[in-house]
Scaffold this active site. Sequence first.
Site: not given
Ligand code: AMP
Length: 192
Positions: A14, A89, A128, A134, A145
């Site tokens: 993404k 999400r 990654r 990260r 996740r």
């Molecule tokens: P990402 O970088 O999009 O994979 O997000 C990393 C982490 O941030 C996720 O595993 C969640 O803990 C939190 N997070 C990001 N976006 C959301 C969302 N829309 N709703 C809830 N938690 C989020």
Amino acid sequence: MLNIVIFGAPGSGKGTQSERIVEKYGINHISTGDVLRAEIKAGTELGKTAKGYIDQGQLLPDELIIDILASTLDGLKDSKGVIFDGFPRTIAQADALKKMLAERKQAVTVMLDLEVPEDELMKRLILRGQQSGRADDNEETIRKRLTVYHSQTAPLIDWYKQEGLYTHINGLGELERITEDICKAIDQAYNK
Ligand code: AMP
């Protein structure tokens, strides 16, 4: 106004594809994950709260992330549109996005579901983690996740199908081909 939801499991590409779309269409990129990581880096209260959830591979509560999204959206000036990456999400978040855009006389143009097989997702995320450090890209958190993705996020596929906005994208293969497929889907939805 072009409002794109880029959707997919963690590791589906993404972020990478969003950067390419931003360049091509001149729209803004809102990644809720990036917003939260910036808060963590800045050591804010929000960052401290977010870190607890992120490190556990859990989603932040809907009300909290919806507020963050609304203020990020309000902060954009003279925007030609937005690519939403990592939001929504949950169904509650998708409802909230629909309302937020409607209040601004806008709507989601298209939802792009980047589909990638699970073993490939694992491989990409572990790599990654090694390269970027990260903290949530370790095997245990990745598994959590992915479970959260299947139980809380994947139901959005049917939700967006019902809205008539769903487009499937094969997320496995050449980056360039994936970008081309995405652009075709965007152009088709925009000209509908
Ligand atoms: P990402 O970088 O999009 O994979 O997000 C990393 C982490 O941030 C996720 O595993 C969640 O803990 C939190 N997070 C990001 N976006 C959301 C969302 N829309 N709703 C809830 N938690 C989020």
